[in-house]
Structure formats: C-alpha cells, structure tokens
Design a protein around this motif. Structure first.
Motif, short mmCIF file in Angstrom:
data_model
loop_
_atom_site.label_atom_id
_atom_site.label_comp_id
_atom_site.label_asym_id
_atom_site.label_seq_id
_atom_site.Cartn_x
_atom_site.Cartn_y
_atom_site.Cartn_z
N LEU A 169 3.83 5.05 2.73
CA LEU A 169 3.25 5.76 2.15
C LEU A 169 3.33 7.07 1.43
CD1 LEU A 169 0.36 5.49 1.49
CD2 LEU A 169 -0.45 6.98 3.25
N SER A 228 1.74 2.75 -1.97
CA SER A 228 0.42 2.39 -1.30
C SER A 228 0.40 1.17 -0.43
CB SER A 228 -0.25 2.55 -2.42
OG SER A 228 0.10 3.57 -2.97
N LYS A 280 -4.24 5.01 -0.83
CA LYS A 280 -3.46 5.19 -2.27
C LYS A 280 -3.04 6.29 -2.43
CE LYS A 280 -4.24 5.47 -7.37
NZ LYS A 280 -3.73 3.99 -7.53
N ALA A 281 -2.10 6.59 -2.21
CA ALA A 281 -1.10 7.58 -2.55
C ALA A 281 -0.78 8.05 -4.27
CB ALA A 281 0.53 7.26 -2.05
N ASN A 308 -1.85 0.35 -8.63
CA ASN A 308 -1.22 -0.67 -7.64
C ASN A 308 -1.25 -2.57 -7.72
OD1 ASN A 308 0.34 1.26 -5.81
ND2 ASN A 308 -0.91 1.99 -6.45
#
Length: 559
Positions: A72, A86, A275-276, A186
């Motif tokens: 992550l 993510s 979500k990164a 993503n």
C-alpha cells in the motif's frame, strides 16, 4: 555484531559442504564406486565456465489475490519510475445474527492492520521500541514522505469461486497496471473482463491527506483514572473510522438478514477499497500484514442490567482471504519488453509489482544439453550412455559445485543510493525458480540455512546475497549444484531457470499469469511483494567478459 553473523554464516556453510561430502561418500558406497570412471583411483579437480543465454520476460496480468501480504502506498524507484499500490478487500463479521443489546451506542470504530516489525529495545521510559520491516526505502523516520490514503466502501462483488471453471476452482484476479486506460484509477482483470474499482466506489469511510506510517508502539487505554489500564502493542496502521457510517451499516441492521450468514453479508457489504495517491509525485510504500490480528473493531455501550448504567462491548469485522493488490505503474525510465531468447540480452531488468523478470537458458546456442551430457557421461551412441549394474549413469566427471554468477549493472551504484547515502538495494535477494514446474529449485530444498526470523539471512547458500567488493562491483552467486546433478543423473528436463527480485526468499508460493503465451506460466508471488527493481548484466556478446553472467562448474575427473 556483523562479525558474529559472518562467523555463523561461515560455520553453517562449512557444515553444508562437509555434509555434502558425506552424502557423496554414501552414494559412492551404494554403487560400489562405479559412478566415476572404471578402475580409477587418481583424480584431479578443475573448473569450466559454460555459455548460457539470459533474456528478459515482461510481466503483466499477474495473479494479485491469495498473496501472503499486500503493498500500500507510493514508491519511486530511481531506475524505473513510480509504482502506486492499493488494496481491495472483503471483510466478514466475527459473529452472525448479533445481539447488540438495548440502546447500543457506538463509542469508536478502530481499524487495525499490523506492520511487519522487530523489537529493538526500550526507550527512556521503559517502553518497547521497534523498527519497521514493512517500509520500503532505508531512510530515517523523519525523512519518510507521506501519501494520500482514502478508504471507500467497495461495491464490486469479489467472487470466491470462478463460474467459468469447476465448482472447486477459486476465482483468480489479475493485475492491469500498464496505464493503457488511465493512470489514476485502479484496475484488475477477472479472466474475462476489466474491473475499474474507482467506478465501484461507495461511501467514504476514512480519509487522510498526509498518511505516514509510524514505528511507535500502539497505546490502548481502558477505564478511567485511577482504574485506567494502558497496554502497548506492536506498530500498526491504526486509525479511527467514521462512527455514523458503521452505525447505519452494522448496528442498525441488527435483526436484518444481511447479518445472518456469510453469503448474505458478502453480497450486502462487499468490502473496502484502500486507495493510495501521491502527494506532489512522492510518497512511501508499506507492506501490510492482513493475515494476523487485522480487523475493524466497533466499540459500543449498551444498557446494563443495573438501571442507569452502561456496559461496554465490541463487534469485530475481520479481513478475509478474498483480498487483492492493484498497481498503477509508470515505468518512464526503463521501457520493459521481452528479450532475445537466442542471443540473450545485454541488460536484464528485474522489477517487482508487475514488472519484469529474467529467464536463464542453461543450454543455448553452441552449448547444447547433448554436449553437456556427452562431457560428463560416457556416451554409447544413439543418445545412450553407459550405466553400472544398478542402472546409474557412469560419469567421466563429477560436479562438485555449480555457480550462476550474476553481475549487477554498474549504474545501480548510482541509482541505488538515496539522499541520506543509504543503499536501497543492500538487502535485495534474487530468487531462482524452476519455470517448468513453477516451484523452487532442488538446491533450495537442500539448503540448511533457511530461517523464518530474518529472511535476508535465509537460504543464503543456494540463493546467495548481494556482495560488493572493493572495486564497487556488486554481484550475486546462485548455487545450482543439485539442479545440474538432477539433469545429469536423473534425466531432468528442467533446463531453464527464472530469476526475480525478492525481499523475502521464504515466500515460495506462485502467482499465475493470465493466458501466458510461452513457457513462463507463473512467477513466485514474492516478486509481487516488492516495488523495487534492479538491473543486471546479461549474456549478450556486447557485455564485457568481466561482467557477463556465467555458469561456472567445479568438477572432479580421473587423471
């Protein structure tokens, strides 16, 4: 401390070599010394370097669920470019058809996901201190750059079983990180279609515009003074989540069928999307342990049997096996592509997180498998070789040791150093595997140095460790003695070896490649668990002889 470790390594290696001689002696006794030559008692030892071919294999559509841990965050590789990872995961209640009691009120909702860490001692107050093995990039805590972390409810249903196969086949999800659609969302593949998880976002559960992992111990307090009790636990991603969301989603559904069984719940609450995103193009990457003590705990109060009083209770939601990693890769510096299987490539690109690997063909070009067998066995013609009365091949040469010697590209000495002078690649390992059977090589099983405590010092006789000499030349040595003997003595046809970058050689499970068009159908999943990459010298004729990958064999033969 370093001297002690080196001494221990030498002792174990010596024990391994000594035990190998014992094993050889035992083999000779069984076949009455007929394995090497006929009526020969005088031997000599020598070595030879074999011509091999090593070429690049670009990786995509890799299995991204069923992993041992998950990435992550954001990682900027100095040689390759940026990777953003993510996580999408299902969660399941610890208890179905719950009874929350009368007038339940949520006090807090806490997300906990442990980091991989090691205790290092105590601070001035006697509290334990830790170092994070989860974070990539050997930099001081104060230099770690934050990334943006947002958690959404996921509305995409993650299937447990694949409807296109037999009933007992688990659903596999595959990576799609090439940015061909866009570089912000993503994606994943389910074998037949593309999934955009950003199109499946539900309610916002948590948001942190500047998230940075910490190696501090987690403090948990229960009660009020003077009866307040504080406990310390190992570092973790531990954050408070929105109370209103979990009240509506869980507590208010107490008597609803959606909380009554696993099937109903997984269809009702389909999971979370971690979500990164970068902050100004930078960030940090962490490896999360979702398998052990990772959960969401709802702390709530309810009416007590004593009028006017409340009792405290908890309801826990655990992370399940249905978890997958997604990647957004921007490999702007090094374009990855498949290499030349005949001549080999000049540079070999080993990159994790849907990147690239290398394939080593031990018998290529003028150095054929037949030539190898004819050199070490006694040929009779028509692809037949002389055997003793027990059916064992009689050898004219006995392999004592075989080493695959791999040199790191000189540019990595520049790429691999950060602003603090720390070497990103100091603890990198190269994992070699059998691409035909998608498993570790036989030398891995013979290596007695495996340990689960410090992966860097595990299986170091077979897989070696990165070494840098006084001339600042970095190289690896992969021992393939038993692998070659398997070919020579047991007619094994596993003549090609896959090489991937690894930060934990103890992880030997495989990740499948979707619809592979060549002999590489799976990769070691450990390659997915590192965002880092390295560059090696290959076997092409353009590579200087003192940097070219080589297979060196030490052997014994009669005088």
């Amino acid at each position: 401390m370093k001297k002690t470790i080196k001494t221990l390594k030498f002792s174990v290696a010596f024990l391994f070599v000594f035990s190998s001689f014992i094993a050889c002696d035992k083999d000779f006794a069984i076949v009455e010394s007929d394995v090497l030559g006929e009526q020969n008692s005088n031997f000599k030892t020598d070595s030879i370097s074999f011509q091999i071919a090593a070429y690049n294999k670009k990786l995509d559509s890799l299995q991204i669920n069923g992993l041992s841990s998950y990435l992550l965050g954001v990682y900027n590789d100095p040689a390759y470019g940026q990777t953003i990872a993510s996580i999408i995961t299902q969660i399941t209640p610890s208890i179905y058809s719950p009874d929350f009691g009368d007038n339940p009120v949520i006090d807090s909702v806490v997300l906990t996901i442990p980091y991989f860490n090691r205790a290092t001692g105590t601070d001035e107050n006697g509290n334990p201190t830790y170092t994070l093995d989860s974070i990539y990039g050997k930099i001081p805590k104060e230099a770690i750059k934050p990334f943006q972390l947002t958690i959404y409810q996921n509305n995409y249903f993650l299937r447990t079983f694949d409807p296109n196969t037999s009933l007992d086949q688990k659903q596999k999800y595959y990576s799609k990180a090439d940015g061909s659609i866009n570089t912000t969302d993503n994606f994943a593949l389910n074998g037949s279609s593309v999934i955009n998880f950003d199109d499946q976002k539900g309610a916002l559960v948590y948001s942190n515009s500047s998230f940075t992992p910490s190696n501090d111990a987690i403090k948990t307090s229960v009660g009020v003074a003077p009866d307040k009790v504080t406990t310390l636990s190992t570092p973790a991603l531990r954050e408070k989540l929105d109370i209103a969301f979990w009240k509506t989603t869980i507590l208010d559904k107490e008597d609803d069928a959606v909380l009554s069984n696993p099937s109903n719940f997984s269809n009702y609450f389909r999971g979370l999307y971690f979500k990164a995103e970068t902050i100004g193009g930078t960030g940090n990457m962490i490896l999360l342990n979702l398998a052990t003590n990772a959960n969401i705990t709802i702390y709530y109060s309810k009416d007590s049997s004593v009028a006017g009083e409340k009792t405290q209770s908890t309801y826990t939601l655990n992370f399940t096996e249905n978890i997958l990693n997604t990647f957004i890769n921007n490999y702007s510096s090094v374009p990855l592509q498949n290499g030349n299987k005949t001549t080999g490539d000049e540079k070999l690109y080993l990159k994790g997180a849907e990147g690239s690997m290398a394939v080593v063909d031990l018998f290529s070009g003028t150095n054929t498998l037949e030539d190898f067998l004819n050199t070490y066995r006694i040929p009779l013609g028509n692809n037949e070789y002389k055997k003793d009365r027990y059916g064992n091949y009689i050898l004219r040469r006995l392999i004592n040791e075989a080493q695959l010697i791999i040199y790191e590209d000189d540019s990595m000495l520049t790429y691999g150093v950060d602003d603090n002078g720390d070497d990103y690649h100091e603890y990198d390992r190269i994992y070699a595997y059998d691409i035909k059977n998608n498993k570790q090589l036989i030398d891995y099983d013979y290596d007695p140095t495996g340990n689960t405590t410090t992966p860097y010092n595990s299986v170091f006789f077979h897989l070696g460790q990165r070494q840098t000499d006084d001339a600042s030349v970095s190289k690896y040595k992969i021992h393939l003695t038993e692998h070659l003997n398997n070919i020579l003595l047991r007619d094994s046809t596993n003549t090609k070896i896959g090489l991937v970058l690894s930060t934990n050689v103890n992880r030997i499970n495989s990740a499948k490649i979707l619809n592979s068009a060549d002999e590489v159908t799976s990769i070691p999943a450990t390659s997915l668990l590192t965002p880092r990459g390295t560059i090696l010298y290959g076997t092409n004729s353009t590579v200087p002889n003192n940097r070219k990958m080589k297979l060196k064999i030490f052997f014994t033969e009669p005088k």
